[in-house]
Design a protein around this motif. Structure first.
Motif, short mmCIF file in Angstrom:
data_model
loop_
_atom_site.label_atom_id
_atom_site.label_comp_id
_atom_site.label_asym_id
_atom_site.label_seq_id
_atom_site.Cartn_x
_atom_site.Cartn_y
_atom_site.Cartn_z
N HIS A 285 3.48 1.34 -6.56
CA HIS A 285 2.06 1.24 -6.90
C HIS A 285 1.18 1.86 -5.81
O HIS A 285 0.34 2.72 -6.10
CB HIS A 285 1.70 -0.25 -7.08
CG HIS A 285 0.28 -0.51 -7.46
ND1 HIS A 285 -0.11 -0.71 -8.77
CD2 HIS A 285 -0.84 -0.60 -6.71
CE1 HIS A 285 -1.42 -0.90 -8.80
NE2 HIS A 285 -1.89 -0.85 -7.57
N HIS A 289 -1.17 5.48 -5.71
CA HIS A 289 -2.60 5.52 -5.36
C HIS A 289 -2.93 6.69 -4.43
O HIS A 289 -4.09 7.08 -4.33
CB HIS A 289 -2.99 4.24 -4.64
CG HIS A 289 -3.44 3.13 -5.54
ND1 HIS A 289 -4.24 3.31 -6.64
CD2 HIS A 289 -3.21 1.79 -5.47
CE1 HIS A 289 -4.50 2.15 -7.21
NE2 HIS A 289 -3.88 1.20 -6.52
N GLU A 319 -6.72 1.39 -11.25
CA GLU A 319 -5.76 0.31 -11.00
C GLU A 319 -4.83 0.11 -12.19
O GLU A 319 -3.63 -0.10 -12.03
CB GLU A 319 -6.48 -1.00 -10.67
CG GLU A 319 -7.14 -1.00 -9.30
CD GLU A 319 -6.16 -0.81 -8.14
OE1 GLU A 319 -4.94 -0.88 -8.35
OE2 GLU A 319 -6.63 -0.55 -7.02
ZN LIG Z 1 -3.77 -0.82 -6.78
#
Ligand SMILES: [Zn+2]
Length: 585
Positions: A285, A289, A319
């Motif tokens: 994750h 980003h 997100e």
């Molecule tokens: Zn995040």
């Protein structure tokens, strides 16, 4: 004529008093303005809450030519120094560091960590100058090392010394880890990567974490760039293993992560434990980003305003879509199997479906409100808000499966096209809509309105069934049946949330009630675990709950509902699902 670039701010950071959790910072401004202002950020990019870091700053003093200069505090986070422009200004201050998260600063006798947003005063008028950070090796801790994504100017073997940042944004985008930590280096698609781990035990299987992290990095670099280089020269993972914790914060060439020690891989263990999958999901994750939110980012984040809230409606994209891809990359890199991937997806679907707030708030609204809702959760959160992470990831899934079904493109191609269209920079929802139309061959306004700006159910069942997945419905757990979330400890059942429209709400339960007993057909039973409810109720659906609220005992008539189900996703047609989540290459 050559105009020399003004000498920018220089920060000397010392672990002054680890036992008192105090850092000392000496900030030298070679060419100050008259009445120079400095301020500390109110928030840290990536974590959307005003945290008022200045509340931990103390003993600010200023000197010029060796003499003290008066300092006036202008507001909660800003100071004005009564200085003259002709000679260097030296500020000194302490920062109390006892926040064991990835968002602020920590210092004790075991370890140090900080973000520049907690330690580095912003020198007004000089944010675009080159900034320097000098990390002083603490004499009392000769075994400590330093790690950061900042560019080293003059540093020693242990990582202490002077680093450089292009500007203030870059300075505060590079957190620093200090202490005795595990460290390993590897290359992903030719680019140097480093991983440092603090707090691990002797059981930690470092080789396995490094190998799996490398697979994730390579899969994501190839996703964005195929055979070309990623937009960073090196990358640093800083992982802090604690007894109980989970979280991460993304940066442009590094990330700070926190995990439970139990989730680290262990020597001699070959199975992939659930906790380890959670940790790798976090790694995946935050690394994703690096592209999606740190470079491609909301137009509103083109320039951060450090003084207060920076609103955007796009966190469902930055997100949510990142959350869709984090687990997907674990499957695509063949770290987890189909069944594990579907289990993770099942969990996300059920989380969203058990959130009544999805009928109250759209993911675009949830994004905008993150500052006062997502980051300030209370007993009503599930009823009033929806997570832009979980529902956002299902919106990504719906787009991906719809695009695949129509056969013109995939979400993968849309992401890459957006990267190019927005030149790896600020992006608006209109850019996403335009790329969808261009590659998908039609307008997706209806989907954007319904899924992103609306509160209706997503068409998950149809889309999953079209892609080789069967949706099974199973009887729900007692919490879901009653519409509550409870905490259970030492034989006490305490209600954390009462969900909108559920049986518990109808019976009159409230958050914080202690559910002490249940009375069934004239017999009262002490309730120590919610799952014992059916043990005592048998075939009776109407029972009386005895709860304590503010020390008063209340009797509540409760009807235990039946027919409430949750989803389980089962792979029906592996070949069909392969194109979507199967291993690549
Ligand atoms: Zn995040």
């Amino acid at each position: 004529m050559i105009v020399a670039r003004a000498e920018g701010p220089h920060y000397r950071v010392e672990a002054l008093d680890p036992a008192a959790h105090l850092f000392h910072v000496t900030l030298t401004i070679a060419q100050p303005q008259a009445g120079q202002r400095v301020s500390l950020p109110a928030w840290i990019p990536g974590s959307y809450l005003v945290r008022e870091f200045a509340r931990h700053l103390q003993k600010l003093t200023a000197r010029q030519d060796g003499k003290p200069v008066p300092v006036q505090q202008v507001d909660k986070a800003t100071w004005q120094v009564d200085c003259v422009p002709s000679s260097p200004l030296v500020l000194g201050y302490e920062v109390y560091a006892f926040d064991n998260s990835v968002r602020a600063a920590w210092l004790d006798t075991q370890r140090g960590f900080f973000n520049g947003t907690s330690l580095c005063l912003r020198v007004h008028g000089m944010a675009q100058e080159r900034h320097e950070m000098e990390l002083v090796a603490p004499r009392a801790y000769p075994h400590w090392e330093a790690a950061t994504g900042l560019e080293p100017l003059k540093t020693g073997k242990r990582g202490f010394g002077t680093y450089s940042a292009e500007n203030y944004d870059e300075l505060v985008d590079c957190p620093v880890e200090l202490g005795p930590f595990f460290s390993a280096e590897f290359r992903a698609c030719g680019v140097p990567h480093r991983i440092v781990v603090a707090g691990a035990t002797g059981a930690f299987d470092a080789d396995r974490l490094v190998a799996d992290t490398q697979k994730i990095c390579e899969a994501e670099i190839r996703f964005w760039h195929e055979r070309r280089k990623p937009p960073f020269k090196s990358y640093l993972f800083m992982l802090n293993a604690v007894d109980d914790g989970y979280g991460g914060l993304e940066h442009r060439n590094s990330t700070a992560l926190i995990c439970s020690r139990r989730d680290l891989p262990r020597m001699g263990e070959t199975r992939t434990a659930e906790g380890y999958v959670t940790l790798l999901g976090l790694v995946s994750h935050e690394y994703f980003h690096t592209w999606n939110v740190k470079r491609l980012r909301p137009a509103e984040f083109a320039h951060y305003d450090y003084t207060g809230e920076n609103y955007t409606q796009l966190l469902w994209f930055f997100e949510g879509f990142t959350s869709y891809y984090d687990d997907l990359f674990l499957r695509r890199a063949a770290i987890i199997d189909d069944a594990t991937y579907l289990k993770l997806l099942t969990k996300t679907v059920n989380q969203v479906q058990q959130t009544p707030g999805r009928e109250v708030q759209s993911v675009a609204q949830a994004s905008f409100d993150a500052w006062v809702k997502y980051y300030r959760q209370d007993e009503n959160t599930a009823n009033a808000t929806v997570s832009y992470y979980t529902k956002g990831s299902l919106v990504a899934l719906c787009f991906d499966l719809t695009l695949r079904q129509e056969g013109h493109t995939t979400l993968d191609e849309v992401m890459r096209a957006l990267w190019l269209r927005c030149k790896a920079g600020p992006m608006a929802e209109a850019d996403f809509a335009a790329v969808l139309k261009e590659l998908g061959g039609r307008d997706y306004k209806r989907e954007l309105a319904a899924w992103v700006h609306g509160t209706r159910e997503l068409p998950l069942r149809e889309l999953l069934e079209q892609h080789g997945i069967t949706v099974m419905e199973e009887p729900a757990q007692m919490q879901q049946r009653l519409g509550v979330r409870v905490g259970e400890s030492q034989g006490l059942v305490v209600l954390k949330n009462v969900l909108r429209g559920g049986a518990a709400e109808q019976a009159g339960f409230a958050a914080n009630d202690e559910w002490l007993a249940v009375e069934v057909a004239g017999t009262a039973w002490r309730l120590a675990k919610l799952d014992d409810l059916l043990l005592y109720a048998g075939n009776h659906r109407k029972v009386t709950a005895i709860v304590a609220r503010d020390r008063r005992l209340l009797r509540l008539d409760l009807t235990i509902p039946s027919g409430i189900t949750t989803w389980r996703l089962v792979l029906r047609d592996p070949a069909q699902a392969q194109a979507w989540f199967g291993p690549q290459d």
